[in-house]
Motif scaffolding. Sequence first.
Motif, PDB file in Angstrom:
ATOM      1  N   UNK A  23       0.831  -1.208   0.000  1.00 39.28           N
ATOM      2  CA  UNK A  23       0.000   0.000   0.000  1.00 39.28           C
ATOM      3  C   UNK A  23       0.859   1.250   0.000  1.00 39.28           C
ATOM      4  N   UNK A  24       1.920   1.249   0.763  1.00 35.82           N
ATOM      5  CA  UNK A  24       2.814   2.408   0.792  1.00 35.82           C
ATOM      6  C   UNK A  24       3.409   2.671  -0.591  1.00 35.82           C
ATOM      7  N   UNK A  29       3.535   5.864  -5.669  1.00 32.58           N
ATOM      8  CA  UNK A  29       3.473   5.884  -7.135  1.00 32.58           C
ATOM      9  C   UNK A  29       2.343   6.773  -7.640  1.00 32.58           C
ATOM     10  N   UNK A  30       1.238   6.807  -6.926  1.00 35.77           N
ATOM     11  CA  UNK A  30       0.098   7.605  -7.369  1.00 35.77           C
ATOM     12  C   UNK A  30       0.336   9.107  -7.233  1.00 35.77           C
ATOM     13  N   UNK A 224       0.519  -9.542  -2.598  1.00 36.54           N
ATOM     14  CA  UNK A 224       1.186  -8.300  -2.214  1.00 36.54           C
ATOM     15  C   UNK A 224       2.381  -8.022  -3.118  1.00 36.54           C
ATOM     16  N   UNK A 225       3.145  -9.062  -3.444  1.00 33.60           N
ATOM     17  CA  UNK A 225       4.304  -8.892  -4.325  1.00 33.60           C
ATOM     18  C   UNK A 225       3.873  -8.493  -5.731  1.00 33.60           C
ATOM     19  N   UNK A 226       2.758  -9.049  -6.212  1.00 33.95           N
ATOM     20  CA  UNK A 226       2.271  -8.714  -7.546  1.00 33.95           C
ATOM     21  C   UNK A 226       1.798  -7.265  -7.605  1.00 33.95           C
ATOM     22  N   UNK A 230       3.243  -4.518 -10.035  1.00 34.39           N
ATOM     23  CA  UNK A 230       2.368  -3.682 -10.850  1.00 34.39           C
ATOM     24  C   UNK A 230       2.595  -2.206 -10.610  1.00 34.39           C
ATOM     25  N   UNK A 231       2.936  -1.868  -9.372  1.00 35.77           N
ATOM     26  CA  UNK A 231       3.267  -0.480  -9.049  1.00 35.77           C
ATOM     27  C   UNK A 231       4.546  -0.045  -9.760  1.00 35.77           C
TER      28      UNK A 231
END
Length: 247
Positions: A23-24, A29-30, A224-226, A230-231
């Motif tokens: 999440x962090x 990234x956003x 979580x790793x995916x 993706x991030x």
Amino acid sequence: MTNDPLASLLTLADIEQAFTDARTGVDTALRHRALRRNGGQVAAEIGLRAAVASAALEDHRYDLAAVRAGTITDPVVQGALRVSEALDGLAALWPRAPRQVLARLHVLAARGTVADAELGRLVSGAERIDALAKLVAGNERTPPLLLAAIVHAELLTLRPFAGPAGVVARAAARLTLVSRGFDIRGLVGVEQGHLDREPEYVGSAGAYATGTPDGVRSWLRHYAAAVSAGTDELVRVADEVLAPSGK
């Protein structure tokens, strides 16, 4: 006390920290500066890459440039593209009518790959799909990343639709992240993250299907790793959009 029906899964070793880290990374990234002026361009490219990755995970693998050029007519690829394009319009309906949305996703994904009479119709797992729909509908308690991971794994395990059911599973997980505000603009290409870690994706999905705590933990760690992978893809695309102007 919590009414979250999935709360106990966060007590599995390392899972809460893995989700927090993912999440962090997404939140950071956003804030990429490309998204301020070129968010639509980034979103379109991420949607394309996510569709190509999702089709590849169904073993329909094509070069991204060829799909972008419109030369690939493979029905699974075309279905994945239709699904990707439809997600924004389905996000608000997903938490209200998940079974309806699943049927719609299958119609979009499987057109041209299964008989018309099978489009949108369950072929297995009706009771478990009912339970999943109840879990999704109006659920504001479960953290969105955890809920998306379970939605994805349940649909992969059940494969409740004929044809490219995995495309539906990945889209439903993405809808969960969008509708719950984790990734409201649909910019995190989790599908690419799964493809980047494909052996782990397949193995952890199989482990989840065993129903054991270790199997579920394996899947959640992968998910979580995916998301983190993706991030990273989002950041690469955003950097590419900025590169021509340097702005």
